[in-house]
Scaffold this active site. Structure first.
Site, PDB file in Angstrom:
ATOM      1  N   ARG A  33      39.471 -25.806 -45.140  1.00 19.98           N
ATOM      2  CA  ARG A  33      38.392 -26.523 -44.451  1.00 19.98           C
ATOM      3  C   ARG A  33      37.514 -27.282 -45.442  1.00 19.98           C
ATOM      4  O   ARG A  33      37.062 -28.394 -45.174  1.00 19.98           O
ATOM      5  CB  ARG A  33      37.562 -25.514 -43.646  1.00 19.98           C
ATOM      6  N   LYS A 192      42.735  -1.995 -33.813  1.00 23.39           N
ATOM      7  CA  LYS A 192      42.553  -1.210 -35.049  1.00 23.39           C
ATOM      8  C   LYS A 192      41.292  -1.635 -35.798  1.00 23.39           C
ATOM      9  O   LYS A 192      40.680  -0.827 -36.502  1.00 23.39           O
ATOM     10  CB  LYS A 192      43.788  -1.298 -35.941  1.00 23.39           C
ATOM     11  N   ASP A 245      49.083  -0.200 -39.298  1.00 25.32           N
ATOM     12  CA  ASP A 245      47.921  -1.064 -39.496  1.00 25.32           C
ATOM     13  C   ASP A 245      46.622  -0.277 -39.341  1.00 25.32           C
ATOM     14  O   ASP A 245      45.651  -0.501 -40.069  1.00 25.32           O
ATOM     15  CB  ASP A 245      47.969  -2.208 -38.477  1.00 25.32           C
ATOM     16  N   THR A 249      43.900   0.019 -42.354  1.00 26.83           N
ATOM     17  CA  THR A 249      42.575  -0.585 -42.190  1.00 26.83           C
ATOM     18  C   THR A 249      41.466   0.458 -42.212  1.00 26.83           C
ATOM     19  O   THR A 249      40.372   0.202 -42.714  1.00 26.83           O
ATOM     20  CB  THR A 249      42.526  -1.394 -40.870  1.00 26.83           C
TER      21      THR A 249
END
Length: 332
Positions: A33, A192, A245, A249
Protein backbone atom coordinates in the site's frame (compact mmCIF):
# COMPACT_ATOMS: atom_id res chain seq x y z
CA UNK A 1 1.86 -23.29 -13.79
CA UNK A 2 3.50 -20.52 -15.79
CA UNK A 3 3.05 -16.82 -15.13
CA UNK A 4 3.75 -14.95 -11.93
CA UNK A 5 1.91 -14.85 -8.60
CA UNK A 6 0.59 -11.58 -7.18
CA UNK A 7 0.59 -11.17 -3.40
CA UNK A 8 -1.70 -8.28 -2.45
CA UNK A 9 -0.62 -7.12 0.99
CA UNK A 10 2.87 -6.62 2.42
CA UNK A 11 2.23 -7.50 6.07
CA UNK A 12 4.09 -10.25 7.92
CA UNK A 13 2.19 -13.20 6.47
CA UNK A 14 1.96 -11.77 2.94
CA UNK A 15 5.73 -11.16 2.97
CA UNK A 16 6.52 -14.63 4.35
CA UNK A 17 4.15 -16.24 1.84
CA UNK A 18 5.91 -14.41 -1.00
CA UNK A 19 9.16 -15.97 0.20
CA UNK A 20 7.56 -19.44 0.23
CA UNK A 21 6.28 -18.98 -3.35
CA UNK A 22 9.69 -17.79 -4.56
CA UNK A 23 11.50 -20.63 -2.78
CA UNK A 24 9.09 -23.01 -4.54
CA UNK A 25 10.19 -21.57 -7.89
CA UNK A 26 7.52 -18.95 -8.63
CA UNK A 27 8.03 -15.36 -9.78
CA UNK A 28 6.24 -13.11 -7.26
CA UNK A 29 4.99 -9.51 -7.36
CA UNK A 30 3.99 -8.04 -3.99
CA UNK A 31 1.59 -5.11 -3.83
CA UNK A 32 2.40 -2.79 -0.93
CA UNK A 33 0.00 0.00 0.00
CA UNK A 34 2.86 2.37 0.79
CA UNK A 35 5.25 3.23 -2.05
CA UNK A 36 8.42 3.41 0.15
CA UNK A 37 7.79 -0.18 1.30
CA UNK A 38 7.39 -1.37 -2.30
CA UNK A 39 10.62 0.40 -3.31
CA UNK A 40 12.54 -1.08 -0.40
CA UNK A 41 11.39 -4.60 -1.33
CA UNK A 42 12.13 -4.04 -5.02
CA UNK A 43 15.58 -2.50 -4.61
CA UNK A 44 16.89 -4.08 -1.40
CA UNK A 45 14.88 -7.27 -1.00
CA UNK A 46 13.66 -6.28 2.45
CA UNK A 47 10.34 -5.23 3.96
CA UNK A 48 11.23 -2.44 6.41
CA UNK A 49 7.84 -2.57 8.17
CA UNK A 50 7.44 -6.32 8.68
CA UNK A 51 10.10 -9.03 9.00
CA UNK A 52 12.91 -6.48 8.40
CA UNK A 53 15.61 -9.12 8.95
CA UNK A 54 14.26 -11.34 6.15
CA UNK A 55 16.20 -11.22 2.89
CA UNK A 56 13.65 -11.93 0.16
CA UNK A 57 14.65 -14.09 -2.83
CA UNK A 58 15.47 -12.40 -6.15
CA UNK A 59 12.28 -13.83 -7.63
CA UNK A 60 10.29 -11.37 -5.46
CA UNK A 61 9.58 -7.85 -6.70
CA UNK A 62 7.11 -5.23 -5.46
CA UNK A 63 4.94 -2.34 -6.60
CA UNK A 64 2.53 0.17 -5.08
CA UNK A 65 0.27 -0.25 -8.15
CA UNK A 66 -2.16 -3.13 -7.57
CA UNK A 67 -3.16 -3.30 -11.26
CA UNK A 68 0.50 -3.78 -12.20
CA UNK A 69 0.92 -6.62 -9.67
CA UNK A 70 -2.29 -8.37 -10.79
CA UNK A 71 -1.80 -8.04 -14.56
CA UNK A 72 -1.02 -11.47 -16.04
CA UNK A 73 -1.03 -13.24 -12.65
CA UNK A 74 -2.40 -16.78 -12.73
CA UNK A 75 -2.60 -16.82 -8.95
CA UNK A 76 -3.61 -13.80 -6.86
CA UNK A 77 -2.96 -14.08 -3.12
CA UNK A 78 -5.08 -11.83 -0.88
CA UNK A 79 -3.25 -10.89 2.31
CA UNK A 80 -4.97 -7.72 3.57
CA UNK A 81 -6.77 -7.24 6.92
CA UNK A 82 -10.08 -9.11 6.69
CA UNK A 83 -12.29 -6.08 7.34
CA UNK A 84 -10.65 -4.20 4.42
CA UNK A 85 -11.03 -7.03 1.90
CA UNK A 86 -14.35 -6.01 0.35
CA UNK A 87 -13.30 -2.42 -0.33
CA UNK A 88 -9.91 -3.38 -1.73
CA UNK A 89 -11.17 -6.23 -3.89
CA UNK A 90 -13.90 -4.06 -5.41
CA UNK A 91 -11.09 -1.87 -6.80
CA UNK A 92 -8.94 -4.80 -7.93
CA UNK A 93 -11.53 -7.17 -9.43
CA UNK A 94 -11.51 -5.57 -12.88
CA UNK A 95 -7.81 -6.39 -13.31
CA UNK A 96 -8.07 -10.13 -12.58
CA UNK A 97 -7.26 -12.63 -15.33
CA UNK A 98 -10.37 -14.60 -16.47
CA UNK A 99 -9.40 -17.87 -14.76
CA UNK A 100 -7.02 -16.60 -12.07
CA UNK A 101 -7.00 -18.59 -8.84
CA UNK A 102 -7.72 -16.38 -5.81
CA UNK A 103 -5.94 -17.46 -2.62
CA UNK A 104 -7.13 -16.16 0.76
CA UNK A 105 -4.62 -15.86 3.61
CA UNK A 106 -7.11 -13.96 5.77
CA UNK A 107 -8.54 -15.31 9.01
CA UNK A 108 -11.64 -13.39 9.95
CA UNK A 109 -15.41 -13.03 9.61
CA UNK A 110 -16.75 -9.84 8.03
CA UNK A 111 -18.50 -7.45 10.41
CA UNK A 112 -22.11 -6.71 9.52
CA UNK A 113 -22.52 -9.51 6.97
CA UNK A 114 -21.02 -12.40 9.05
CA UNK A 115 -19.55 -13.73 5.80
CA UNK A 116 -16.42 -15.82 5.60
CA UNK A 117 -13.56 -14.38 3.52
CA UNK A 118 -14.13 -16.77 0.60
CA UNK A 119 -17.77 -15.66 0.48
CA UNK A 120 -16.69 -12.01 0.37
CA UNK A 121 -14.28 -12.85 -2.48
CA UNK A 122 -16.96 -14.68 -4.51
CA UNK A 123 -19.43 -11.86 -4.00
CA UNK A 124 -17.07 -8.93 -4.63
CA UNK A 125 -14.94 -10.34 -7.47
CA UNK A 126 -17.98 -12.10 -9.01
CA UNK A 127 -16.12 -15.39 -9.40
CA UNK A 128 -17.19 -19.01 -8.95
CA UNK A 129 -16.53 -20.49 -5.49
CA UNK A 130 -14.28 -23.18 -7.00
CA UNK A 131 -11.77 -20.48 -8.02
CA UNK A 132 -11.13 -19.53 -4.38
CA UNK A 133 -8.47 -21.35 -2.34
CA UNK A 134 -8.10 -20.87 1.41
CA UNK A 135 -4.76 -21.29 3.20
CA UNK A 136 -5.05 -21.96 6.92
CA UNK A 137 -3.04 -23.56 9.69
CA UNK A 138 -0.42 -22.73 12.31
CA UNK A 139 1.29 -20.07 10.19
CA UNK A 140 3.31 -17.80 12.50
CA UNK A 141 5.12 -15.70 9.91
CA UNK A 142 8.48 -15.05 11.67
CA UNK A 143 9.12 -18.78 12.17
CA UNK A 144 8.25 -19.62 8.56
CA UNK A 145 10.35 -16.71 7.28
CA UNK A 146 13.27 -18.22 9.22
CA UNK A 147 12.76 -21.53 7.39
CA UNK A 148 11.53 -23.48 10.42
CA UNK A 149 9.48 -26.59 9.48
CA UNK A 150 5.75 -25.85 9.22
CA UNK A 151 2.63 -27.28 7.62
CA UNK A 152 -0.62 -25.79 6.38
CA UNK A 153 -3.93 -26.66 4.73
CA UNK A 154 -4.79 -25.58 1.19
CA UNK A 155 -8.57 -25.84 0.88
CA UNK A 156 -10.76 -25.53 -2.21
CA UNK A 157 -13.99 -27.14 -3.44
CA UNK A 158 -12.04 -27.84 -6.65
CA UNK A 159 -9.41 -30.34 -5.50
CA UNK A 160 -7.47 -29.93 -8.76
CA UNK A 161 -7.07 -26.21 -8.12
CA UNK A 162 -6.05 -26.87 -4.51
CA UNK A 163 -3.40 -29.28 -5.79
CA UNK A 164 -2.01 -26.65 -8.19
CA UNK A 165 -1.63 -24.19 -5.31
CA UNK A 166 -0.16 -26.95 -3.13
CA UNK A 167 2.59 -27.49 -5.72
CA UNK A 168 3.26 -23.75 -5.83
CA UNK A 169 3.99 -23.52 -2.10
CA UNK A 170 5.80 -26.80 -1.37
CA UNK A 171 9.32 -26.19 -0.06
CA UNK A 172 11.74 -28.13 2.17
CA UNK A 173 10.41 -26.17 5.17
CA UNK A 174 6.73 -25.71 4.22
CA UNK A 175 4.44 -28.70 3.79
CA UNK A 176 0.90 -28.04 2.48
CA UNK A 177 -1.98 -30.54 2.67
CA UNK A 178 -5.09 -30.26 0.47
CA UNK A 179 -8.65 -30.32 1.80
CA UNK A 180 -12.07 -29.68 0.25
CA UNK A 181 -13.67 -28.34 3.46
CA UNK A 182 -13.39 -24.59 2.87
CA UNK A 183 -15.99 -23.77 5.55
CA UNK A 184 -14.19 -25.72 8.29
CA UNK A 185 -10.76 -24.33 7.41
CA UNK A 186 -12.01 -20.74 7.40
CA UNK A 187 -13.92 -21.06 10.66
CA UNK A 188 -10.97 -22.73 12.38
CA UNK A 189 -8.76 -19.83 11.31
CA UNK A 190 -11.21 -17.15 12.41
CA UNK A 191 -12.40 -18.50 15.76
CA UNK A 192 -8.92 -19.45 16.98
CA UNK A 193 -8.05 -15.74 17.10
CA UNK A 194 -10.87 -15.18 19.59
CA UNK A 195 -9.85 -18.17 21.72
CA UNK A 196 -6.25 -16.90 21.67
CA UNK A 197 -7.47 -13.60 23.14
CA UNK A 198 -9.04 -15.56 26.02
CA UNK A 199 -5.80 -17.54 26.42
CA UNK A 200 -3.79 -14.31 26.64
CA UNK A 201 -6.23 -12.86 29.16
CA UNK A 202 -5.98 -16.00 31.33
CA UNK A 203 -2.18 -16.04 31.08
CA UNK A 204 -1.90 -12.42 32.23
CA UNK A 205 -4.29 -13.11 35.11
CA UNK A 206 -1.81 -15.69 36.38
CA UNK A 207 -3.83 -18.83 35.61
CA UNK A 208 -1.87 -22.00 34.92
CA UNK A 209 -1.85 -24.88 32.52
CA UNK A 210 -5.18 -26.41 33.60
CA UNK A 211 -7.01 -23.20 32.74
CA UNK A 212 -5.16 -22.77 29.46
CA UNK A 213 -5.76 -26.39 28.44
CA UNK A 214 -9.45 -25.91 29.25
CA UNK A 215 -9.65 -22.82 27.02
CA UNK A 216 -7.98 -24.58 24.09
CA UNK A 217 -10.14 -27.69 24.41
CA UNK A 218 -13.48 -25.99 25.04
CA UNK A 219 -12.56 -23.34 22.49
CA UNK A 220 -12.11 -26.07 19.92
CA UNK A 221 -15.46 -27.57 20.96
CA UNK A 222 -17.34 -24.34 20.32
CA UNK A 223 -15.50 -23.82 17.02
CA UNK A 224 -16.56 -27.30 15.88
CA UNK A 225 -20.16 -26.72 17.02
CA UNK A 226 -20.41 -23.62 14.86
CA UNK A 227 -18.63 -25.36 11.99
CA UNK A 228 -21.01 -28.32 11.97
CA UNK A 229 -24.00 -25.93 12.03
CA UNK A 230 -22.59 -24.27 8.91
CA UNK A 231 -21.90 -27.53 7.10
CA UNK A 232 -18.22 -28.16 7.91
CA UNK A 233 -16.67 -31.59 8.42
CA UNK A 234 -16.04 -32.00 12.18
CA UNK A 235 -12.79 -33.88 11.43
CA UNK A 236 -11.32 -30.68 9.97
CA UNK A 237 -11.14 -29.23 13.48
CA UNK A 238 -8.87 -32.06 14.62
CA UNK A 239 -6.37 -31.11 11.90
CA UNK A 240 -3.93 -28.31 11.12
CA UNK A 241 -6.62 -25.71 10.34
CA UNK A 242 -8.39 -26.49 13.63
CA UNK A 243 -6.37 -27.80 16.56
CA UNK A 244 -3.02 -26.99 14.90
CA UNK A 245 -3.76 -23.32 14.33
CA UNK A 246 -5.46 -22.98 17.72
CA UNK A 247 -2.49 -24.40 19.66
CA UNK A 248 0.01 -22.34 17.67
CA UNK A 249 -1.85 -19.07 18.12
CA UNK A 250 -2.65 -19.59 21.79
CA UNK A 251 0.76 -20.80 22.90
CA UNK A 252 3.08 -18.52 20.95
CA UNK A 253 4.30 -15.13 22.22
CA UNK A 254 4.58 -14.24 18.49
CA UNK A 255 0.77 -14.32 18.29
CA UNK A 256 -0.83 -10.86 18.07
CA UNK A 257 -4.11 -12.13 19.48
CA UNK A 258 -2.56 -13.82 22.50
CA UNK A 259 -0.40 -10.73 23.16
CA UNK A 260 -3.40 -8.41 22.84
CA UNK A 261 -5.30 -10.65 25.27
CA UNK A 262 -2.48 -10.37 27.80
CA UNK A 263 -2.87 -6.58 27.80
CA UNK A 264 -6.60 -6.96 28.45
CA UNK A 265 -5.89 -9.50 31.19
CA UNK A 266 -3.68 -6.96 32.94
CA UNK A 267 -6.69 -4.66 33.18
CA UNK A 268 -5.95 -2.40 30.22
CA UNK A 269 -8.81 -1.01 28.14
CA UNK A 270 -9.23 -1.91 24.48
CA UNK A 271 -7.76 1.46 23.53
CA UNK A 272 -4.74 1.02 25.82
CA UNK A 273 -4.10 -2.45 24.40
CA UNK A 274 -4.27 -1.06 20.87
CA UNK A 275 -1.72 1.64 21.72
CA UNK A 276 0.58 -0.88 23.41
CA UNK A 277 0.51 -3.38 20.53
CA UNK A 278 0.33 -0.70 17.80
CA UNK A 279 -2.43 -2.64 16.05
CA UNK A 280 -5.80 -4.26 16.53
CA UNK A 281 -5.70 -8.04 16.74
CA UNK A 282 -7.93 -9.78 14.20
CA UNK A 283 -9.92 -11.56 16.91
CA UNK A 284 -11.03 -8.27 18.50
CA UNK A 285 -13.07 -7.37 15.44
CA UNK A 286 -14.05 -10.89 14.45
CA UNK A 287 -15.47 -11.81 17.88
CA UNK A 288 -18.46 -9.54 17.18
CA UNK A 289 -19.16 -11.18 13.82
CA UNK A 290 -18.59 -14.71 15.16
CA UNK A 291 -20.96 -14.04 18.08
CA UNK A 292 -23.60 -12.81 15.61
CA UNK A 293 -23.05 -15.84 13.38
CA UNK A 294 -23.42 -18.20 16.35
CA UNK A 295 -26.62 -16.53 17.54
CA UNK A 296 -28.10 -16.66 14.04
CA UNK A 297 -27.55 -20.44 14.00
CA UNK A 298 -28.52 -21.08 17.63
CA UNK A 299 -25.00 -22.22 18.59
CA UNK A 300 -23.65 -21.70 22.11
CA UNK A 301 -20.16 -20.15 22.13
CA UNK A 302 -19.58 -19.13 25.76
CA UNK A 303 -15.86 -18.28 25.47
CA UNK A 304 -16.47 -16.14 22.39
CA UNK A 305 -19.36 -14.40 24.19
CA UNK A 306 -17.17 -13.51 27.18
CA UNK A 307 -14.27 -12.30 24.99
CA UNK A 308 -16.73 -10.04 23.17
CA UNK A 309 -17.97 -8.68 26.52
CA UNK A 310 -14.42 -7.94 27.71
CA UNK A 311 -13.38 -6.34 24.40
CA UNK A 312 -16.47 -4.37 23.52
CA UNK A 313 -18.57 -3.95 26.66
CA UNK A 314 -15.76 -3.17 29.09
CA UNK A 315 -16.51 -6.17 31.32
CA UNK A 316 -13.82 -6.94 33.88
CA UNK A 317 -12.01 -10.19 32.86
CA UNK A 318 -12.52 -11.54 36.41
CA UNK A 319 -16.27 -11.25 35.99
CA UNK A 320 -16.02 -12.94 32.59
CA UNK A 321 -14.16 -15.88 34.14
CA UNK A 322 -16.79 -16.12 36.87
CA UNK A 323 -19.56 -16.15 34.24
CA UNK A 324 -17.81 -18.94 32.31
CA UNK A 325 -17.26 -21.10 35.39
CA UNK A 326 -20.78 -20.65 36.79
CA UNK A 327 -22.60 -21.92 33.70
CA UNK A 328 -24.93 -24.90 34.17
CA UNK A 329 -23.01 -28.17 34.20
CA UNK A 330 -23.65 -30.62 31.38
CA UNK A 331 -22.18 -33.71 29.66
CA UNK A 332 -19.01 -33.15 27.59
Amino acid sequence: MSGHVAVLGAGSWGTAFAKILADAGREVAIWARRRPVAEEIRHRGRNPEYLPDLRLPERVTATADAAEAISGAEVVVLAVPSQTLRGNLAEWAGHLEPDATLVSLMKGIELGTTKRMSEVIVETAKVAADRVVVVSGPNLAPEIAAGQPAATVVACTDVGRATLVQRSVTTPYFRPYTNDDVIGCELGGAVKNVIALSYGIATAMGFGDNTRAMLITRGLAETARLGVALGADPLTFAGLAGMGDLVGTCSSPLSRNRTFGEHLGRGETLEQAQVATRQTAEGVKSCLAIRDLARAHGVEMPITEQVERVCHEGVDPRLAVRALMSRTTKPE
